[in-house]
Design a protein around this motif. Structure first.
Motif, PDB file in Angstrom:
ATOM      1  N   LEU A  32       0.805  -1.329   0.030  1.00 52.68           N
ATOM      2  CA  LEU A  32      -0.006  -0.112  -0.067  1.00 52.68           C
ATOM      3  C   LEU A  32       0.984   1.333   0.043  1.00 52.68           C
ATOM      4  O   LEU A  32       0.551   2.098  -0.573  1.00 52.68           O
ATOM      5  N   HIS A  33       1.838   1.255   0.816  1.00 55.29           N
ATOM      6  CA  HIS A  33       2.818   2.450   0.996  1.00 55.29           C
ATOM      7  C   HIS A  33       3.458   2.649  -0.521  1.00 55.29           C
ATOM      8  O   HIS A  33       3.398   3.789  -0.937  1.00 55.29           O
ATOM      9  N   VAL A  34       3.831   1.783  -0.973  1.00 49.57           N
ATOM     10  CA  VAL A  34       4.513   1.734  -2.455  1.00 49.57           C
ATOM     11  C   VAL A  34       3.507   2.073  -3.308  1.00 49.57           C
ATOM     12  O   VAL A  34       3.527   2.843  -4.244  1.00 49.57           O
ATOM     13  N   MET A  35       2.349   1.564  -3.184  1.00 49.04           N
ATOM     14  CA  MET A  35       1.198   1.817  -4.400  1.00 49.04           C
ATOM     15  C   MET A  35       0.664   3.083  -4.612  1.00 49.04           C
ATOM     16  O   MET A  35       0.419   3.699  -5.661  1.00 49.04           O
ATOM     17  N   TYR A  89       4.454  -6.823  -6.421  1.00 55.17           N
ATOM     18  CA  TYR A  89       5.838  -7.532  -6.124  1.00 55.17           C
ATOM     19  C   TYR A  89       6.679  -6.473  -5.569  1.00 55.17           C
ATOM     20  O   TYR A  89       7.376  -6.257  -6.314  1.00 55.17           O
ATOM     21  N   VAL A  90       6.738  -6.335  -4.163  1.00 60.49           N
ATOM     22  CA  VAL A  90       7.595  -5.545  -3.572  1.00 60.49           C
ATOM     23  C   VAL A  90       9.093  -6.280  -3.174  1.00 60.49           C
ATOM     24  O   VAL A  90       8.734  -7.550  -3.076  1.00 60.49           O
ATOM     25  N   ASP A  91      10.039  -5.604  -2.797  1.00 58.46           N
ATOM     26  CA  ASP A  91      11.081  -6.023  -2.474  1.00 58.46           C
ATOM     27  C   ASP A  91      11.133  -6.437  -0.904  1.00 58.46           C
ATOM     28  O   ASP A  91      10.564  -5.595  -0.193  1.00 58.46           O
ATOM     29  N   GLU A  92      11.244  -7.838  -0.633  1.00 53.88           N
ATOM     30  CA  GLU A  92      10.874  -8.254   0.547  1.00 53.88           C
ATOM     31  C   GLU A  92      11.899  -7.435   1.765  1.00 53.88           C
ATOM     32  O   GLU A  92      11.716  -7.438   2.840  1.00 53.88           O
TER      33      GLU A  92
END
Length: 203
Positions: free
Chosen positions: A38-41, A176-179
């Motif tokens: 959500l933060h990235v989106m 698909y975020v970086d874990e």
């Protein structure tokens, strides 16, 4: 009881991320990634800012949902514009009380008003079928080249997906975020224990 659904304010972003984190913690994996997604989106060009909703019950934040642009790749290689949604989260104390259905029904009506013609998403058919979602495999729409039961669709404009036989859907890359980045982001939240559960999809 006072129930309000409205657009998220900038000042609420952190509180909404905390809600999402609490709601998804240890559900699909030990810990979760959804609050970072959500933060990235929110910074993505495909993010529908006008469809970023929060739900309050008696001044308590109990729900949220967001939408993002997506596409279908047709047999001839052309693309068809659609949308997807999520994360959608309900406060743990208010789950299984139909608030999720109320929130999403409201948001779907707003999505239609914004001109979105169809939605695809990965989800539980038993829940989402109550809001008119159907299995994409029944329409011969594929998920990364395969027919799967968990890919669902809903037309907001009747017939919009009529020529999508063998069309292929792939989840927008923003999900698909970086874990490692997600782990670093999570350090700024209150500590919570990660647990491995048999019900989790990702171990």
């Amino acid at each position: 009881m006072s129930l309000i659904i409205r657009n998220e304010l900038n000042s609420e972003e952190r509180a909404v991320e905390e809600l999402v984190r609490d709601s998804f913690w240890n559900v699909y994996r030990p810990g979760c990634l959804e609050h970072y997604v959500l933060h990235v989106m929110r910074l993505s060009p495909g993010f529908y800012k006008e469809l970023n909703y929060v739900m309050y019950l008696d001044d308590v934040l109990i729900g949220q949902v967001v939408f993002h642009k997506a596409e279908l790749i047709l047999k001839d290689g052309s693309t068809k514009e659609i949308a997807t949604f999520g994360p959608i989260a309900i406060h743990n104390d208010y789950k299984r009380k139909k608030f999720g259905m109320i929130l999403l029904a409201f948001a779907l009506n707003k999505a239609k008003e914004q001109g979105i013609k169809a939605l695809l998403m990965e989800g539980n058919y038993d829940f989402y079928s109550k809001l008119g979602f159907e299995r994409a495999s029944d329409k011969k729409i594929l998920y990364y080249g395969s027919a799967v039961d968990f890919l669902l669709y809903k037309e907001l404009e009747k017939g919009y997906l009529k020529d999508c036989d063998q069309a292929n859907y792939m989840t927008p890359k923003v999900y698909y975020v970086d874990e490692k980045e997600a782990e670093d982001f999570d350090l700024s939240f209150k500590p919570m224990e990660k647990k491995k559960l048999d019900s989790q999809i990702f171990k």
